[in-house]
Design an enzyme around this catalytic site. Structure first.
Site, PDB file in Angstrom:
ATOM      1  N   ASP A  35      49.539 -10.332  37.966  1.00 11.35           N
ATOM      2  CA  ASP A  35      48.246  -9.722  37.639  1.00 11.35           C
ATOM      3  C   ASP A  35      47.524  -9.486  38.967  1.00 11.35           C
ATOM      4  O   ASP A  35      47.879 -10.066  39.999  1.00 11.35           O
ATOM      5  CB  ASP A  35      47.412 -10.607  36.708  1.00 11.35           C
TER       6      ASP A  35
HETATM    7  C1  BGC Z   1      43.577  -7.411  34.548  1.00 15.51           C
HETATM    8  C2  BGC Z   1      44.845  -6.689  34.147  1.00 15.51           C
HETATM    9  C3  BGC Z   1      44.826  -5.283  34.717  1.00 15.51           C
HETATM   10  C4  BGC Z   1      44.691  -5.382  36.232  1.00 15.51           C
HETATM   11  C5  BGC Z   1      44.694  -4.030  36.934  1.00 15.51           C
HETATM   12  C6  BGC Z   1      43.326  -7.345  36.051  1.00 15.51           C
HETATM   13  O1  BGC Z   1      42.053  -7.802  36.360  1.00 15.51           O
HETATM   14  O2  BGC Z   1      43.657  -8.756  34.136  1.00 15.51           O
HETATM   15  O3  BGC Z   1      44.962  -6.644  32.754  1.00 15.51           O
HETATM   16  O4  BGC Z   1      45.981  -4.602  34.345  1.00 15.51           O
HETATM   17  O5  BGC Z   1      43.457  -6.031  36.540  1.00 15.51           O
HETATM   18  O6  BGC Z   1      43.542  -3.330  36.686  1.00 15.51           O
END
Ligand code: BGC
Length: 816
Positions: free
Chosen positions: A229
């Site tokens: 993530d």
């Molecule tokens: C979120 C993800 C997301 C990623 C990219 C993170 O803060 O938890 O779900 O895909 O950011 O934007």
């Protein structure tokens, strides 16, 4: 290894560089060897490809894309084919926008209705969540791009999401939190998966070898890549060893250097790095988009499809005196600000810039079948976040003069967002006042709800009807219009239970946990598994939803492999019914919920039509996870099989004998009274420790010790340095302002909950982990020493990066 020859032509620096992002949403390419970079984009219910400055919080606008209903809405359709078609539409938009990997679907289990991202997730039930996610994945990937289901795993809250440790017993982890992913992986075959931010039982998900190799790859057969993530990598070397591939977003060369050093000093075997590269390249080469692929998609057709999805997902929760569908010629009043400003998606990284947006005002006004009188007020919230004092004089006048009032209520934008959890389940007081005042002059009130999760509905017994559109996407209002008018017969059923009060929820006392941990003390008894077993009355049960027609169930035949039964449309209009198959075991030794969903089907029937249906019972129908043998086992004996219209409305009951695996009872001699009775709302610590099989880890931060890389910015309040505590107070004040502003400042929540390591991981190449350590020295009260170390760390970083970049530039010469 498929790419052994190619990998042999990469230098160590190049190998390391490939395993971290290039930009916020891109990976690196190596032109001389024809290795392409790929583009990622959020997200689960529509693309968020930013043309300008990219961020992971959805702060800057993105290219227009279709905003489909969020997962919480689509799950109510229980329609796997619809989910797959939605995936196909997303895939087409990915190709048009040159996105190789879509960061979704999100399929975390809804442990508590208060999770800020509940709107992005499907269900409290792993079978429903897993089947829907698998369908999305198949659809997306059918267009040649990759899905990236997330967040793997046990990531059910936003509070302290980057550092919190989900403390959960292995059986619950396997049966509830991992089963959804297991189905998504086995039945959807995703090319990628996103590891969660949090720890699970003390280990970061991204560094958990048991999770990423033993379970994901070896047990489930996953052959794709693991993406961290955004900012979720704690220790990249540990991640790569455990089976993680690419660290996102773009930590800069400092992170790649860690891999290089680890190989040089023997901490990481180069063969392991090569193995990860092989797995990574296997995905990258399979998701390139042809240059001549279409660069546009049919926005009108996709909007129409979004409307169909929303219509199939709307849930009719109450309909007294047949007030719906609205009769022809009805004089209808529209009340509430959502009439012209719909709530159709949630905030955060999933936010989509829609190609167009329907409103109830326009859609209902365009209906020749009814006469519309509209009245609405300013937002339920003022710009300073305070509830608006609603002047209801006009509304009351209007309500008095119409036959039916359509009252639009629900969660306001500030209530649900990535980065924060809801604080309660109530609607804003001004909405409840509004209801009371309207109801005092007209009893024919139809409440139309928007919001991504369950809410307390104190007016539910008074109003005549309740229709819930969840967050229905850009065409949600048009879909709602069709349902209100009876052009579409509602067929959605709730993918989560609706408790009467928040206090009734099983995790009420444990969610979202204390500072370091989130204890999953309720075990497997979440959602209906709890309400059903502990006999707690709910407002609306899991799987519940009404229709404009009626259905009769008959002729059940059950075997170990499936339940076969008939459903007949006994009403006057065509409609679809969702039938659910639950399995229970009354005389089991192994404690378990009264019954659990094991399959479902949706069937469309014309009036008088009857169909015979079979719902398969697969390998997951009778199994339980035995913590003693570490395997799935079967308990011998009779099982009840229920065919039901909701978890509380059983239509047919059958029984089946299952041959057991004769495994030892893992709980023999253990004192687990709460779990044996399913009354888990207040499990004593000692009993939870018995279930866990180890002492419960400390929940509170140790305030006396110096702050470390994985401590969060919010822990600055304990810093030795006065200046650091001052910074904390400033951030805290900004957060408080955001809390009451009505429009959450996601940057502030992200900073507040971010561990110190995030400074290096999310700020790109400016800061490395050694610099973070020096900053921590300062925070911990050693100002001068810290400052000197900071300057020398910065110098060392500059030198090391230059050498690294030189090595990358010379790679061609070295390897040819
Ligand atoms: C979120 C993800 C997301 C990623 C990219 C993170 O803060 O938890 O779900 O895909 O950011 O934007």
């Amino acid at each position: 290894m498929k790419y052994a020859e190619l990998i042999s032509r990469l230098t160590l620096e190049e190998k390391a560089a490939l395993l971290s992002g290039k930009g916020n949403f891109t990976s690196k390419e190596i032109k001389r060897l024809g290795i392409p970079g790929i583009t990622f984009s959020d997200g689960p219910h529509g693309l968020r490809k930013q043309a300008g400055a990219a961020d992971h919080l959805g702060l800057n606008p993105s290219l227009p894309a279709t905003c489909y209903p969020t997962a919480a809405a689509v799950a109510n359709s229980w329609d796997v084919a619809l989910g797959e078609a939605l995936g196909e539409h997303l895939g087409i938009e990915c190709v048009a926008q040159r996105v190789n990997m879509l960061l979704g679907p999100g399929l975390n289990i809804k442990r508590s209705p208060l999770c800020g991202r509940a709107f992005e997730y499907f269900s409290e039930d792993p079978i429903l969540a897993g089947k829907m996610a698998a369908a999305y994945i198949r659809g997306i990937q059918s267009k040649g791009v990759s899905a990236c289901p997330k967040h793997f795993a046990a990531n059910s809250q936003e509070t302290l999401r980057m550092s919190s440790d989900s403390v959960v017993d292995e059986r619950t982890l396997r049966e509830i939190y991992l089963t959804a992913f297991e189905i998504a992986v086995k039945e959807g075959r995703p090319k990628a998966i996103m590891s969660a931010y949090n720890k699970i039982n003390g280990v970061y998900a991204n560094e958990d070898k048991h999770l990423l190799r033993d379970i994901l790859r070896d047990e489930w057969g996953f052959d794709g890549m693991v993406v961290t993530d955004w900012g979720g990598s704690d220790d990249h070397v540990a991640g790569v060893k455990a089976g993680s591939h690419i660290e996102m977003p773009a930590p800069g060369p400092c992170s790649d250097l860690l891999l290089v050093e680890a190989v040089r000093n023997g901490e990481l075997e180069e063969t392991v790095l090569d193995e990860r590269l092989d797995e990574y390249l296997n995905v990258v080469f399979s998701i390139t988009i042809a240059e001549d692929a279409p660069t546009e998609f049919d926005t009108e057709a996709h909007h129409e499809f979004a409307k169909k999805v929303a219509a199939e997902s709307i849930v009719l929760l109450k309909n007294e005196d047949g007030i719906l569908p609205l009769p022809h010629g009805a004089r209808v009043g529209l009340i509430g600000n959502f009439v012209r400003k719909p709530r159709y998606q949630g905030a955060g990284s999933s936010i989509v810039n829609p190609t167009k947006l329907d409103t109830a005002l326009e859609c209902l006004n365009a209906c020749p079948e009814i006469e519309v009188v509209a009245s609405y007020e300013p937002d339920f919230l003022q710009s300073d976040g305070k509830p608006t004092e609603i002047d209801t004089i006009n509304m009351k006048l209007l309500a008095r003069n119409v036959e039916v009032v359509l009252l639009f209520l629900g969660l306001t934008e500030d209530a649900e967002s990535e980065g924060m959890d809801r604080r309660h389940m109530a609607l804003k007081r001004n909405q409840l006042d509004l209801f009371r005042k309207i109801f005092s002059v007209n009893h024919n009130v139809v409440v139309i709800l928007s919001g991504g999760s369950a809410m307390e509905l104190p007016f539910a017994d008074q109003c005549k009807a309740i229709v819930h559109g969840y967050l229905g996407g850009q065409a949600g209002a048009a879909a709602m219009t069709d349902v209100l008018l009876g052009r579409v017969t509602p067929s959605g059923k709730l993918a989560e239970s609706w408790p009467v009060r928040y206090e009734d929820t099983p995790a009420f006392r444990y969610f979202p946990g204390a500072e370091k941990t989130s204890e999953y003390r309720e075990g497997p008894f979440i959602g209906y598994r709890y309400y059903d077993t502990a006999k707690i009355p709910v407002r609306f049960p899991f799987g519940f939803g009404l229709s404009y027609t009626t259905f009769a169930y008959s002729d059940l035949r059950v075997t170990e492999n499936g339940a076969t039964f008939s459903i007949k449309n006994t009403g006057k209009v065509p409609g679809a019914e969702i039938a659910q198959v639950y399995v229970g075991k009354r005389d089991g030794k192994i404690f378990r919920p009264t019954k659990e969903l094991k399959g479902f089907t949706k069937v469309f029937l014309n009036p008088g039509e009857e169909k015979t249906l079979t719902v398969p019972l697969d390998d997951k129908a009778f199994r339980y996870f035995n913590v003693k043998t570490g395997k799935w086992e079967f308990e011998e004996g009779a099982y009840e099989v229920y065919v039901a219209a909701s978890s509380e409305d059983i239509k047919l009951t059958g029984a089946v004998e299952v041959v057991g695996t004769d495994a030892p009872d893992p709980y023999k001699g253990f004192s687990l009274p709460s779990y044996r009775a399913g009354t888990v709302a207040d499990v004593p610590a000692e009993e939870f420790a018995v279930l866990l099989g180890r002492p419960i880890p400390k929940a509170k931060w140790d305030r006396a010790r110096p702050l470390e890389r994985n401590d969060t910015i919010s822990q600055l309040c304990y810093a030795k340095s006065r200046a650091a505590r001052f910074v904390f107070r400033r951030i805290e004040a900004m957060k408080r302002k955001s809390d009451v502003s009505g429009k959450p400042d996601l940057n502030i929540y992200a900073i507040y909950n971010m561990p110190f390591r995030g400074i290096a991981k999310l700020m790109g190449p400016m800061v490395d982990l050694n610099m973070v350590d020096s900053i921590l020295e300062i925070v911990n009260g050693r100002f001068w020493g810290g400052l000197i170390h900071l300057i020398s760390a910065w110098r060392r970083k500059g030198k090391a990066e230059k050498a690294f970049e030189r090595a990358l530039a010379d790679a061609g010469k070295e390897k040819g």
